[in-house]
Design an enzyme around this catalytic site. Structure first.
Site, PDB file in Angstrom:
ATOM      1  CD1 TRP A  44      -2.486   1.971   0.717  1.00  0.00           C
ATOM      2  CD2 TRP A  44      -1.224   2.259   2.525  1.00  0.00           C
ATOM      3  NE1 TRP A  44      -2.785   3.216   1.236  1.00  0.00           N
ATOM      4  CE2 TRP A  44      -2.017   3.415   2.342  1.00  0.00           C
ATOM      5  CE3 TRP A  44      -0.348   2.208   3.614  1.00  0.00           C
ATOM      6  CZ2 TRP A  44      -1.957   4.500   3.212  1.00  0.00           C
ATOM      7  CZ3 TRP A  44      -0.301   3.291   4.474  1.00  0.00           C
ATOM      8  CH2 TRP A  44      -1.091   4.421   4.259  1.00  0.00           C
ATOM      9  CG  HIS A  45       3.544   2.496   3.150  1.00  0.00           C
ATOM     10  ND1 HIS A  45       3.287   1.475   4.050  1.00  0.00           N
ATOM     11  CD2 HIS A  45       3.309   3.651   3.817  1.00  0.00           C
ATOM     12  CE1 HIS A  45       2.938   2.008   5.208  1.00  0.00           C
ATOM     13  NE2 HIS A  45       2.926   3.320   5.092  1.00  0.00           N
ATOM     14  N   GLY A  46       3.566   1.661  -1.484  1.00  0.00           N
ATOM     15  CA  GLY A  46       4.086   1.865  -2.836  1.00  0.00           C
ATOM     16  C   GLY A  46       4.731   0.603  -3.366  1.00  0.00           C
TER      17      GLY A  46
END
Length: 405
Positions: free
Chosen positions: A324-326
């Site tokens: 989700w962060h990347g």
């Protein structure tokens, strides 16, 4: 206009909040003015950019999905799992495309589907879809839904609220503890100033930028260690300060938005840390990823090994948090790093129980536990920062881009 970015922003915000505070003091929620307040500050934040249209398009898309799934649940006696999965995947699709875009199009990392806060708004819509499936939400009234979805204080960076909790406050009268809420709200806002604009600024300006660049160009144990602590502390004071602004402003509006941080660096173990750090996010992944996966494995009888079930829950929730962060290797590694810390801590508890090891509980043992947890947490922050990535690139190549904080 970036939320909470300048002193003048708080002047405008304070003046705009004044009628709400006065109305609450006389027992009036002034919902019409609250809606206007949200619309004006959403306009100030998103107007003049493609983000406004992305925000509106996202809201329309998610509303159609939620109402269609709600209609399906009412009309059908059986809740087809395939329909639920398709609805859930479609709800996540805009966020997935936004996160994927920098990977496939690095020259133009900003996606046309993206807007400030898309992650946190997506968490809200997924929460609603999951609770419709569970039968906890029967119908989604549009007025309350839109106010929840576009609630200005939380839209950009959380905290992540739950629809049923927020709706109960929205429909209720002015809180009986509103005078106390006002006092807390003002305190939180000033505490946020201390965290974000004084402590966070000092760490960022006088330590982090200088040492992080040195660590990238001349990697050494000393540079990496100072960068690790500086980045972790900056991350906390910057984000905790931002969250305090949100909670404080929401309190002035009469809402008890859940906190995001509770003295995380006093955690005695890694589980305790995730019960204190970015709590609304960690609890969201715990409730809607780990617990659901574990329950499914037990109900479907995929395995009877409870240790394996718990470990897969950790890997799924923390790994997904990393993605989700990347879609970058150090974000993904950060997620799985914490999954293995949680797995390791559970293994240590089982080992102690099996060997009947009893560690005395006193201030010295608690201090050692806090110290050890602190080190493991900050190693994770170093991974998350990407500073080792820039150091590796500099070693492999003559020149490499410098970290950008």
């Amino acid at each position: 206009m970036q939320p909470y970015s300048t002193p003048f922003y708080f002047v405008y915000l304070g003046l705009a909040l004044l009628p709400i505070v006065i109305g609450h003091a006389y027992g009036k929620k002034m919902m019409g003015y609250q809606v206007l307040f949200n619309l004006v500050f959403l306009w100030l934040t998103f107007a003049g950019s493609v983000s406004l249209w992305a925000l509106l398009g996202f809201g329309a898309f998610e509303t159609l999905l939620i109402k269609a799934y709600e209609y399906y649940k009412i009309k059908r006696e059986k809740n087809a799992f395939s329909v639920f999965v398709v609805t859930l995947l479609l709800s996540i699709l805009p966020l997935f495309l936004v996160k994927l875009n920098p990977l496939i199009n690095p020259a133009h990392p900003e996606s046309i589907f993206g807007f400030l806060g898309i992650s946190y708004v997506t968490f809200k819509t997924v929460n609603i879809i999951l609770e419709i499936r569970d039968g906890l939400i029967k119908t989604v009234p549009l007025k309350e839904y839109f106010y929840f979805l576009y609630f200005f204080p939380t839209i950009s960076s959380g905290p992540i609220d739950r629809f049923r909790r927020f709706k109960k406050e929205l429909e209720g009268p002015v809180p009986k503890d509103y005078p106390e809420l006002v006092g807390k709200g003002i305190f939180y806002i000033f505490q946020g100033f201390l965290y974000k604009y004084i402590i966070g600024y000092l760490i960022d300006t006088y330590v982090l930028h200088k040492v992080a660049i040195l660590a990238s160009l001349h990697p050494s144990f000393g540079n990496m260690t100072v960068s690790m602590y500086a980045y972790g502390l900056y991350l906390f004071f910057d984000f905790a300060g931002y969250s305090l602004f949100v909670i404080g402003i929401s309190a002035l509006m009469g809402y008890h938005i859940p906190p995001n941080f509770n003295k995380p660096f006093l955690a005695k173990n890694i589980k305790d840390f995730w019960n204190r750090w970015h709590m609304t996010l960690s609890f969201w992944f715990r409730d809607f990823v780990a617990m659901r996966l574990m329950k499914t494995m037990m109900v479907k009888k995929w395995t009877k090994n409870m240790v394996l079930i718990a470990n897969l829950g950790y890997l799924a929730s923390m790994g997904l948090m990393g993605f989700w962060h990347g879609f970058t290797w150090y974000y993904i590694l950060y997620g799985f790093y914490h999954a293995f810390l949680l797995i390791g801590y559970d293994a240590w508890l089982r080992f102690k129980k099996k060997r009947k090891i009893k560690i005395p509980d006193n201030r010295w043992t608690r201090g050692v536990s806090i110290f050890i947890t602190f080190q493991f947490v900050f190693i994770g922050f170093l991974i998350f920062s990407g500073i080792p990535n820039y150091a590796i690139m500099h070693v492999l190549h003559d020149q490499a881009p410098l970290p950008n904080f």
